[in-house]
Design a protein around this motif. Structure first.
Motif, PDB file in Angstrom:
ATOM      1  N   GLY A  81       0.812  -1.215   0.000  1.00  0.00           N
ATOM      2  CA  GLY A  81       0.000   0.000   0.000  1.00  0.00           C
ATOM      3  C   GLY A  81       0.845   1.264   0.000  1.00  0.00           C
ATOM      4  O   GLY A  81       0.549   2.227  -0.723  1.00  0.00           O
ATOM      5  N   SER A  82       1.906   1.273   0.797  1.00  0.00           N
ATOM      6  CA  SER A  82       2.798   2.437   0.840  1.00  0.00           C
ATOM      7  C   SER A  82       3.522   2.623  -0.493  1.00  0.00           C
ATOM      8  O   SER A  82       3.719   3.757  -0.945  1.00  0.00           O
ATOM      9  CB  SER A  82       3.833   2.268   1.962  1.00  0.00           C
ATOM     10  N   LEU A  83       3.901   1.523  -1.121  1.00  0.00           N
ATOM     11  CA  LEU A  83       4.554   1.621  -2.429  1.00  0.00           C
ATOM     12  C   LEU A  83       3.610   2.203  -3.475  1.00  0.00           C
ATOM     13  O   LEU A  83       4.019   3.018  -4.321  1.00  0.00           O
ATOM     14  CB  LEU A  83       5.037   0.240  -2.874  1.00  0.00           C
ATOM     15  N   ILE A  84       2.354   1.808  -3.415  1.00  0.00           N
ATOM     16  CA  ILE A  84       1.369   2.351  -4.356  1.00  0.00           C
ATOM     17  C   ILE A  84       1.173   3.843  -4.115  1.00  0.00           C
ATOM     18  O   ILE A  84       1.086   4.637  -5.057  1.00  0.00           O
ATOM     19  CB  ILE A  84       0.036   1.587  -4.237  1.00  0.00           C
ATOM     20  N   THR A  85       1.103   4.241  -2.847  1.00  0.00           N
ATOM     21  CA  THR A  85       0.954   5.659  -2.519  1.00  0.00           C
ATOM     22  C   THR A  85       2.135   6.470  -3.042  1.00  0.00           C
ATOM     23  O   THR A  85       1.968   7.593  -3.536  1.00  0.00           O
ATOM     24  CB  THR A  85       0.828   5.840  -1.000  1.00  0.00           C
ATOM     25  N   ARG A  86       3.329   5.890  -2.945  1.00  0.00           N
ATOM     26  CA  ARG A  86       4.531   6.634  -3.346  1.00  0.00           C
ATOM     27  C   ARG A  86       4.759   6.622  -4.854  1.00  0.00           C
ATOM     28  O   ARG A  86       5.081   7.658  -5.450  1.00  0.00           O
ATOM     29  CB  ARG A  86       5.753   6.048  -2.641  1.00  0.00           C
ATOM     30  N   PHE A  87       4.592   5.445  -5.490  1.00  0.00           N
ATOM     31  CA  PHE A  87       4.973   5.322  -6.893  1.00  0.00           C
ATOM     32  C   PHE A  87       3.786   5.276  -7.855  1.00  0.00           C
ATOM     33  O   PHE A  87       3.970   5.488  -9.049  1.00  0.00           O
ATOM     34  CB  PHE A  87       5.832   4.068  -7.088  1.00  0.00           C
ATOM     35  N   GLY A  88       2.589   4.941  -7.367  1.00  0.00           N
ATOM     36  CA  GLY A  88       1.422   4.905  -8.234  1.00  0.00           C
ATOM     37  C   GLY A  88       0.893   3.492  -8.451  1.00  0.00           C
ATOM     38  O   GLY A  88       1.640   2.512  -8.391  1.00  0.00           O
ATOM     39  N   LYS A  89      -0.401   3.399  -8.710  1.00  0.00           N
ATOM     40  CA  LYS A  89      -1.056   2.101  -8.887  1.00  0.00           C
ATOM     41  C   LYS A  89      -0.560   1.384 -10.135  1.00  0.00           C
ATOM     42  O   LYS A  89      -0.271   0.180 -10.106  1.00  0.00           O
ATOM     43  CB  LYS A  89      -2.570   2.305  -8.967  1.00  0.00           C
ATOM     44  N   THR A  90      -0.487   2.127 -11.228  1.00  0.00           N
ATOM     45  CA  THR A  90      -0.063   1.512 -12.488  1.00  0.00           C
ATOM     46  C   THR A  90       1.357   0.979 -12.392  1.00  0.00           C
ATOM     47  O   THR A  90       1.658  -0.137 -12.853  1.00  0.00           O
ATOM     48  CB  THR A  90      -0.159   2.533 -13.630  1.00  0.00           C
ATOM     49  N   GLN A  91       2.245   1.745 -11.781  1.00  0.00           N
ATOM     50  CA  GLN A  91       3.645   1.347 -11.696  1.00  0.00           C
ATOM     51  C   GLN A  91       3.817   0.073 -10.863  1.00  0.00           C
ATOM     52  O   GLN A  91       4.553  -0.842 -11.253  1.00  0.00           O
ATOM     53  CB  GLN A  91       4.481   2.484 -11.101  1.00  0.00           C
ATOM     54  N   VAL A  92       3.140   0.003  -9.708  1.00  0.00           N
ATOM     55  CA  VAL A  92       3.273  -1.177  -8.844  1.00  0.00           C
ATOM     56  C   VAL A  92       2.635  -2.400  -9.514  1.00  0.00           C
ATOM     57  O   VAL A  92       3.178  -3.510  -9.446  1.00  0.00           O
ATOM     58  CB  VAL A  92       2.636  -0.909  -7.465  1.00  0.00           C
ATOM     59  N   THR A  93       1.493  -2.198 -10.185  1.00  0.00           N
ATOM     60  CA  THR A  93       0.865  -3.300 -10.922  1.00  0.00           C
ATOM     61  C   THR A  93       1.810  -3.831 -11.998  1.00  0.00           C
ATOM     62  O   THR A  93       1.958  -5.049 -12.174  1.00  0.00           O
ATOM     63  CB  THR A  93      -0.451  -2.838 -11.565  1.00  0.00           C
TER      64      THR A  93
ATOM     65  N   ALA B 193      11.294 -19.519  -8.376  1.00  0.00           N
ATOM     66  CA  ALA B 193      10.198 -19.129  -9.257  1.00  0.00           C
ATOM     67  C   ALA B 193       8.898 -18.956  -8.473  1.00  0.00           C
ATOM     68  O   ALA B 193       8.126 -18.018  -8.716  1.00  0.00           O
ATOM     69  CB  ALA B 193      10.014 -20.174 -10.359  1.00  0.00           C
ATOM     70  N   LEU B 194       8.657 -19.841  -7.504  1.00  0.00           N
ATOM     71  CA  LEU B 194       7.429 -19.748  -6.717  1.00  0.00           C
ATOM     72  C   LEU B 194       7.427 -18.509  -5.817  1.00  0.00           C
ATOM     73  O   LEU B 194       6.384 -17.879  -5.609  1.00  0.00           O
ATOM     74  CB  LEU B 194       7.253 -21.019  -5.870  1.00  0.00           C
ATOM     75  N   VAL B 195       8.584 -18.147  -5.274  1.00  0.00           N
ATOM     76  CA  VAL B 195       8.662 -16.934  -4.449  1.00  0.00           C
ATOM     77  C   VAL B 195       8.419 -15.692  -5.311  1.00  0.00           C
ATOM     78  O   VAL B 195       7.643 -14.796  -4.939  1.00  0.00           O
ATOM     79  CB  VAL B 195      10.027 -16.849  -3.732  1.00  0.00           C
ATOM     80  N   LEU B 196       9.058 -15.614  -6.474  1.00  0.00           N
ATOM     81  CA  LEU B 196       8.829 -14.488  -7.377  1.00  0.00           C
ATOM     82  C   LEU B 196       7.371 -14.417  -7.821  1.00  0.00           C
ATOM     83  O   LEU B 196       6.793 -13.331  -7.923  1.00  0.00           O
ATOM     84  CB  LEU B 196       9.735 -14.606  -8.603  1.00  0.00           C
ATOM     85  N   LEU B 197       6.783 -15.578  -8.068  1.00  0.00           N
ATOM     86  CA  LEU B 197       5.381 -15.628  -8.469  1.00  0.00           C
ATOM     87  C   LEU B 197       4.480 -15.068  -7.366  1.00  0.00           C
ATOM     88  O   LEU B 197       3.533 -14.324  -7.645  1.00  0.00           O
ATOM     89  CB  LEU B 197       4.992 -17.078  -8.784  1.00  0.00           C
ATOM     90  N   GLY B 198       4.786 -15.413  -6.108  1.00  0.00           N
ATOM     91  CA  GLY B 198       3.985 -14.921  -4.986  1.00  0.00           C
ATOM     92  C   GLY B 198       4.078 -13.419  -4.817  1.00  0.00           C
ATOM     93  O   GLY B 198       3.061 -12.737  -4.666  1.00  0.00           O
ATOM     94  N   VAL B 199       5.294 -12.869  -4.848  1.00  0.00           N
ATOM     95  CA  VAL B 199       5.468 -11.416  -4.709  1.00  0.00           C
ATOM     96  C   VAL B 199       4.837 -10.688  -5.888  1.00  0.00           C
ATOM     97  O   VAL B 199       4.164  -9.665  -5.727  1.00  0.00           O
ATOM     98  CB  VAL B 199       6.966 -11.055  -4.591  1.00  0.00           C
ATOM     99  N   GLY B 200       5.029 -11.234  -7.098  1.00  0.00           N
ATOM    100  CA  GLY B 200       4.434 -10.622  -8.276  1.00  0.00           C
ATOM    101  C   GLY B 200       2.919 -10.600  -8.205  1.00  0.00           C
ATOM    102  O   GLY B 200       2.282  -9.607  -8.567  1.00  0.00           O
ATOM    103  N   TRP B 201       2.327 -11.706  -7.730  1.00  0.00           N
ATOM    104  CA  TRP B 201       0.871 -11.742  -7.561  1.00  0.00           C
ATOM    105  C   TRP B 201       0.427 -10.663  -6.584  1.00  0.00           C
ATOM    106  O   TRP B 201      -0.579  -9.977  -6.829  1.00  0.00           O
ATOM    107  CB  TRP B 201       0.439 -13.111  -7.045  1.00  0.00           C
ATOM    108  N   ASN B 202       1.128 -10.506  -5.470  1.00  0.00           N
ATOM    109  CA  ASN B 202       0.746  -9.517  -4.461  1.00  0.00           C
ATOM    110  C   ASN B 202       0.701  -8.115  -5.063  1.00  0.00           C
ATOM    111  O   ASN B 202      -0.301  -7.397  -4.936  1.00  0.00           O
ATOM    112  CB  ASN B 202       1.724  -9.569  -3.289  1.00  0.00           C
ATOM    113  N   PHE B 203       1.775  -7.713  -5.726  1.00  0.00           N
ATOM    114  CA  PHE B 203       1.820  -6.378  -6.331  1.00  0.00           C
ATOM    115  C   PHE B 203       0.768  -6.239  -7.436  1.00  0.00           C
ATOM    116  O   PHE B 203       0.083  -5.218  -7.530  1.00  0.00           O
ATOM    117  CB  PHE B 203       3.210  -6.116  -6.915  1.00  0.00           C
ATOM    118  N   GLY B 204       0.662  -7.272  -8.286  1.00  0.00           N
ATOM    119  CA  GLY B 204      -0.275  -7.190  -9.404  1.00  0.00           C
ATOM    120  C   GLY B 204      -1.719  -7.181  -8.956  1.00  0.00           C
ATOM    121  O   GLY B 204      -2.537  -6.386  -9.448  1.00  0.00           O
ATOM    122  N   PHE B 205      -2.065  -8.036  -8.001  1.00  0.00           N
ATOM    123  CA  PHE B 205      -3.456  -8.149  -7.545  1.00  0.00           C
ATOM    124  C   PHE B 205      -3.891  -6.919  -6.762  1.00  0.00           C
ATOM    125  O   PHE B 205      -4.958  -6.353  -7.010  1.00  0.00           O
ATOM    126  CB  PHE B 205      -3.597  -9.410  -6.684  1.00  0.00           C
TER     127      PHE B 205
END
Length: 413
Positions: free
Chosen positions: A281-293, A319-331
């Motif tokens: 949430g803080s990253l989205i506030t700082r950098f923007g929704k589109t950028q974090v997605t 690969a599974l760890v990257l997939l999890g973090v990527g899902w979090n930011f994307g979702f």
């Protein structure tokens, strides 16, 4: 410009929703981890063993629209309470199905649990609806922390209760699923959501406020480029995550790794899915929704590239760890983007957009879960990872297009 402070009422609702999420989201790990095992015990044919898990995913997808209808007509609090009550029933039905040796009854219990899952998934929207627009991303991110707690509660409930019912392995675990939903009821009963209305207060030509702007149709909203971008990002992020996560344990075992190593990989994946919520949430506030997605989608692509690089244990786990973090930011990023699509003060628009988004998303997740096993067997692990790269590239182009359109709309004439 400073962000507005969260009101006391919003903080209270957010705390209740996080606690309810921690209990409610624990149902999914119980069903996913035990559904296939119990299916093997009860099903007449081995091919039907995973049907209870698939029916849960299908039940969740099909329940998004009726659940949203009840939220609109009765209010979120009443609808959530009804969902939790149905979860108590579903856990009991599944447990009785195990005790009686009835595969049909067990499948009915897991399918009914999908309705509760649809309610739990909407908690993130309820959190966003209670706060000012600049705080929505943080509220959504905080709700996802409840998923991290649930990822611990669900498996622990299985461990503590799997032999609790003499002569009926795992029946106690589904009884525990019912108990967890029962524990969520008091939290949901004291939830106080803002009063909703079907009207939008529009500003007239003379500057006066007019309460006559009705909700736009779903077709009109769905043609909005913002809707297309947000839904595409959410569907691809969640669908690819489910697709890869379902196939990964089978691929690992097929490559000579142990079942324990595969389970540990999934555990790290689940932790990676929810642990970043403390900062997303803080990253989205700082950098923007589109950028974090976009970063989330790039990380999902990176997980595919790492999986293509080799079949060693670290390739799978990384690969599974990257997939999890990527899902979090994307979702989370896509959910935050979606909150800009509808008019916040119009309950009818909110309900339609949120429900249609989740219907599409979890419909794709259900299809991905059904298809991943067969595609793994027919095409292989490398093909699965290679196929997701063009999809991610297409959504990244959509995100760039949407960002460009937003800049043009905000440019002074």
């Amino acid at each position: 410009m400073n962000s507005p402070a969260m009101t006391v009422s919003a903080r209270r609702n957010l705390g209740l929703l996080i606690a309810a999420q921690s209990l409610g989201a624990a149902s999914a790990p119980i069903i996913i981890s035990l559904g296939g095992i119990v299916g093997q015990m009860l099903a007449s044919r081995p091919a039907l063993a995973t049907l209870p898990v698939s029916l849960y995913s299908l039940g969740l997808a099909l329940s998004t629209l009726p659940a949203a209808f009840l939220m609109r007509r009765l209010g979120r609090r009443v609808a959530y309470v009804l969902g939790a009550l149905l979860a108590v029933v579903s856990g009991g039905v599944a447990a009785i199905g195990i005790v009686q040796g009835s595969f049909l009854l067990f499948c009915l219990g897991t399918a009914l649990a999908g309705y509760y899952g649809a309610n739990v998934q909407s908690y993130r929207f309820a959190a966003a609806d209670t706060v000012a627009p600049p705080l929505r991303a943080q509220a959504i991110s905080l709700i996802m922390i409840g998923g991290l707690v649930a990822a611990v509660i669900g498996p622990q409930a299985v461990i503590w209760t799997r032999d609790a019912w003499p002569g009926a392995p795992f029946a106690g675990s589904f009884a525990a699923q019912a108990v967890l939903a029962l524990l969520a009821l008091p939290l949901l009963l004291v939830l106080r959501m803002p009063k909703e209305t079907g009207l939008v207060h529009a500003t007239g030509a003379d500057g006066s406020k007019e309460a006559n702007a009705r909700a736009r149709s779903l077709g009109q909203i769905a043609r909005n480029p913002r809707f297309i971008v947000a839904v595409s990002a959410g569907v691809v992020s969640y669908g690819l995550m489910a697709f890869i996560m379902t196939a990964a344990p089978m691929a690992m075992v097929g490559c000579g790794h142990t079942v324990g190593e595969a389970a540990l990989g999934i555990q790290w994946h689940v932790l990676a899915m929810f642990a970043p919520s403390f900062v997303t949430g803080s990253l989205i506030t700082r950098f923007g929704k589109t950028q974090v997605t976009a970063v989330g989608l790039v990380l999902i692509a990176a997980s595919g590239l790492l999986a293509l690089a080799g079949l060693e244990l670290l390739h799978f786990w990384g690969a599974l760890v990257l997939l999890g973090v990527g899902w979090n930011f994307g979702f989370i990023g896509a959910t935050a983007l979606l909150t800009d699509v509808y008019r916040q003060e119009n309950a009818a628009e909110r309900a339609k957009v949120q429900a249609f988004n989740d219907f599409l998303m979890f419909g794709v997740v259900a299809v991905a879960s059904f298809a991943s096993g067969s595609l793994l067997g027919s095409a292989g692990w490398n093909v699965i990872n290679a196929l997701m790269l063009p999809l991610i590239a297409a959504v990244l182009v959509l995100l760039a297009w949407g960002a460009r359109m937003n800049r043009q709309l905000q440019r002074p004439v």
